[in-house]
Design a protein around this motif. Structure first.
Motif, PDB file in Angstrom:
ATOM      1  N   ASN A   1       1.001  16.572  -9.711  1.00  0.00           N
ATOM      2  CA  ASN A   1       1.874  15.959  -8.450  1.00  0.00           C
ATOM      3  C   ASN A   1       0.668  16.022  -7.290  1.00  0.00           C
ATOM      4  O   ASN A   1       0.466  15.515  -6.492  1.00  0.00           O
ATOM      5  N   THR A   2       0.297  17.506  -7.343  1.00  0.00           N
ATOM      6  CA  THR A   2      -0.423  17.883  -6.232  1.00  0.00           C
ATOM      7  C   THR A   2      -1.627  16.902  -6.047  1.00  0.00           C
ATOM      8  O   THR A   2      -2.324  16.458  -4.971  1.00  0.00           O
ATOM      9  N   LEU A   3      -2.295  16.801  -7.076  1.00  0.00           N
ATOM     10  CA  LEU A   3      -3.751  16.110  -7.102  1.00  0.00           C
ATOM     11  C   LEU A   3      -3.665  14.794  -6.790  1.00  0.00           C
ATOM     12  O   LEU A   3      -4.354  14.057  -6.033  1.00  0.00           O
ATOM     13  N   LEU A   4      -2.614  14.005  -7.488  1.00  0.00           N
ATOM     14  CA  LEU A   4      -2.211  12.595  -7.299  1.00  0.00           C
ATOM     15  C   LEU A   4      -1.836  12.405  -5.581  1.00  0.00           C
ATOM     16  O   LEU A   4      -2.155  11.472  -5.320  1.00  0.00           O
ATOM     17  N   ARG A   5      -1.169  13.384  -5.020  1.00  0.00           N
ATOM     18  CA  ARG A   5      -0.889  12.925  -3.753  1.00  0.00           C
ATOM     19  C   ARG A   5      -1.751  13.137  -2.946  1.00  0.00           C
ATOM     20  O   ARG A   5      -2.141  12.375  -1.894  1.00  0.00           O
ATOM     21  N   LEU A   6      -3.070  14.116  -3.181  1.00  0.00           N
ATOM     22  CA  LEU A   6      -4.217  14.240  -2.432  1.00  0.00           C
ATOM     23  C   LEU A   6      -5.131  12.794  -2.500  1.00  0.00           C
ATOM     24  O   LEU A   6      -5.355  12.291  -1.719  1.00  0.00           O
TER      25      LEU A   6
ATOM     26  N   ILE B   1      -7.964   7.025  11.178  1.00  0.00           N
ATOM     27  CA  ILE B   1      -7.735   7.434   9.581  1.00  0.00           C
ATOM     28  C   ILE B   1      -9.073   7.972   8.807  1.00  0.00           C
ATOM     29  O   ILE B   1      -8.873   8.949   7.967  1.00  0.00           O
ATOM     30  N   LEU B   2     -10.215   7.670   9.157  1.00  0.00           N
ATOM     31  CA  LEU B   2     -11.328   7.834   8.454  1.00  0.00           C
ATOM     32  C   LEU B   2     -11.474   9.669   8.878  1.00  0.00           C
ATOM     33  O   LEU B   2     -11.706  10.322   7.903  1.00  0.00           O
ATOM     34  N   ALA B   3     -11.488   9.950  10.005  1.00  0.00           N
ATOM     35  CA  ALA B   3     -11.510  11.063  10.310  1.00  0.00           C
ATOM     36  C   ALA B   3     -10.493  11.912   9.675  1.00  0.00           C
ATOM     37  O   ALA B   3     -10.811  12.992   9.181  1.00  0.00           O
ATOM     38  N   GLU B   4      -9.170  11.611   9.769  1.00  0.00           N
ATOM     39  CA  GLU B   4      -7.848  12.013   9.228  1.00  0.00           C
ATOM     40  C   GLU B   4      -8.274  12.409   7.614  1.00  0.00           C
ATOM     41  O   GLU B   4      -8.264  13.702   7.103  1.00  0.00           O
ATOM     42  N   ARG B   5      -8.818  11.437   6.912  1.00  0.00           N
ATOM     43  CA  ARG B   5      -9.233  11.646   5.610  1.00  0.00           C
ATOM     44  C   ARG B   5     -10.146  12.449   5.198  1.00  0.00           C
ATOM     45  O   ARG B   5     -10.255  13.290   4.475  1.00  0.00           O
ATOM     46  N   LEU B   6     -11.223  12.428   5.921  1.00  0.00           N
ATOM     47  CA  LEU B   6     -12.395  13.213   5.953  1.00  0.00           C
ATOM     48  C   LEU B   6     -12.088  14.750   5.897  1.00  0.00           C
ATOM     49  O   LEU B   6     -12.396  15.735   5.164  1.00  0.00           O
ATOM     50  N   ARG B   7     -11.506  14.965   7.216  1.00  0.00           N
ATOM     51  CA  ARG B   7     -10.581  16.584   7.258  1.00  0.00           C
ATOM     52  C   ARG B   7     -10.198  16.878   6.196  1.00  0.00           C
ATOM     53  O   ARG B   7     -10.255  17.999   5.699  1.00  0.00           O
ATOM     54  N   MET B   8      -9.244  16.171   5.667  1.00  0.00           N
ATOM     55  CA  MET B   8      -8.475  16.629   4.404  1.00  0.00           C
ATOM     56  C   MET B   8      -9.227  16.735   3.090  1.00  0.00           C
ATOM     57  O   MET B   8      -8.896  17.596   2.573  1.00  0.00           O
ATOM     58  N   LEU B   9     -10.197  15.973   2.974  1.00  0.00           N
ATOM     59  CA  LEU B   9     -10.972  16.059   1.722  1.00  0.00           C
ATOM     60  C   LEU B   9     -11.905  17.224   1.868  1.00  0.00           C
ATOM     61  O   LEU B   9     -12.102  17.979   0.871  1.00  0.00           O
ATOM     62  N   VAL B  10     -12.341  17.502   3.197  1.00  0.00           N
ATOM     63  CA  VAL B  10     -13.277  18.963   3.278  1.00  0.00           C
ATOM     64  C   VAL B  10     -12.541  20.134   3.187  1.00  0.00           C
ATOM     65  O   VAL B  10     -12.580  20.876   2.496  1.00  0.00           O
ATOM     66  N   GLU B  11     -11.057  20.067   3.580  1.00  0.00           N
ATOM     67  CA  GLU B  11     -10.125  21.049   3.243  1.00  0.00           C
ATOM     68  C   GLU B  11      -9.800  21.453   1.940  1.00  0.00           C
ATOM     69  O   GLU B  11      -9.634  22.427   1.508  1.00  0.00           O
ATOM     70  N   ALA B  12      -9.751  20.182   1.197  1.00  0.00           N
ATOM     71  CA  ALA B  12      -9.141  20.249  -0.362  1.00  0.00           C
ATOM     72  C   ALA B  12     -10.588  20.590  -1.025  1.00  0.00           C
ATOM     73  O   ALA B  12     -10.643  20.811  -2.376  1.00  0.00           O
ATOM     74  N   GLY B  13     -11.853  20.521  -0.390  1.00  0.00           N
ATOM     75  CA  GLY B  13     -12.994  21.139  -1.218  1.00  0.00           C
ATOM     76  C   GLY B  13     -13.691  20.116  -1.971  1.00  0.00           C
ATOM     77  O   GLY B  13     -14.286  20.272  -2.926  1.00  0.00           O
ATOM     78  N   LEU B  14     -13.347  18.839  -1.628  1.00  0.00           N
ATOM     79  CA  LEU B  14     -13.780  17.434  -2.506  1.00  0.00           C
ATOM     80  C   LEU B  14     -15.238  17.043  -1.893  1.00  0.00           C
ATOM     81  O   LEU B  14     -15.882  16.493  -2.468  1.00  0.00           O
ATOM     82  N   ILE B  15     -15.292  17.209  -0.641  1.00  0.00           N
ATOM     83  CA  ILE B  15     -16.452  16.876   0.050  1.00  0.00           C
ATOM     84  C   ILE B  15     -17.030  18.139   1.015  1.00  0.00           C
ATOM     85  O   ILE B  15     -16.048  18.837   1.571  1.00  0.00           O
ATOM     86  N   HIS B  16     -18.150  17.849   1.311  1.00  0.00           N
ATOM     87  CA  HIS B  16     -18.815  18.772   2.176  1.00  0.00           C
ATOM     88  C   HIS B  16     -19.059  18.431   3.617  1.00  0.00           C
ATOM     89  O   HIS B  16     -19.729  17.235   3.499  1.00  0.00           O
TER      90      HIS B  16
END
Length: 117
Positions: A14-19, A54-69
């Motif tokens: 559930n956590t991964l799918l929500r992300l 939206i792009l800035a928000e998604r990038l911030r979220m993906l950085v926090e999740a450790g998926l992008i640097h």
């Protein structure tokens, strides 16, 4: 780095799918997968229709999740480059499979005949 674990939700799926199901998330990841590291402006040009917010928000979220640097260079003007992390290696196979399905489904082919009843 935020760990993909939400204290109130014991289900990792559930956590991964929500992300991943957030708006534009998979498309952002796919563009970084396909094009390699990209600066913000170049990434925005790769994704027609996405808003800067939206792009800035998604990038911030993906950085926090450790998926992008996010690599910040304090130049004038500052340069920020985004790339996939090692953690994303697990999902690269999935992105490639989704890409293959998309290519099959949306390739220009003859229309499928409809049955007559």
């Amino acid at each position: 780095m935020t760990v993909l674990k939400h204290h109130s939700d014991p289900c990792p799926m559930n956590t991964l799918l929500r992300l991943l199901s957030g708006p534009w998330t998979l498309y952002i990841l796919w563009n970084l997968r396909s094009n390699g590291p990209l600066r913000y402006g170049a990434l925005k040009r790769c994704i027609p229709g996405i808003s800067s917010r939206i792009l800035a928000e998604r990038l911030r979220m993906l950085v926090e999740a450790g998926l992008i640097h996010r690599e910040y260079e304090p130049t004038v003007p500052p340069q920020v480059t985004y790339s996939l992390t090692e953690r994303m290696e697990d999902l690269v196979v999935v992105l490639d499979q989704i890409h293959d399905i998309a290519q099959r489904w949306y390739r220009c082919e003859e229309p499928v005949p409809t049955s007559t009843h």
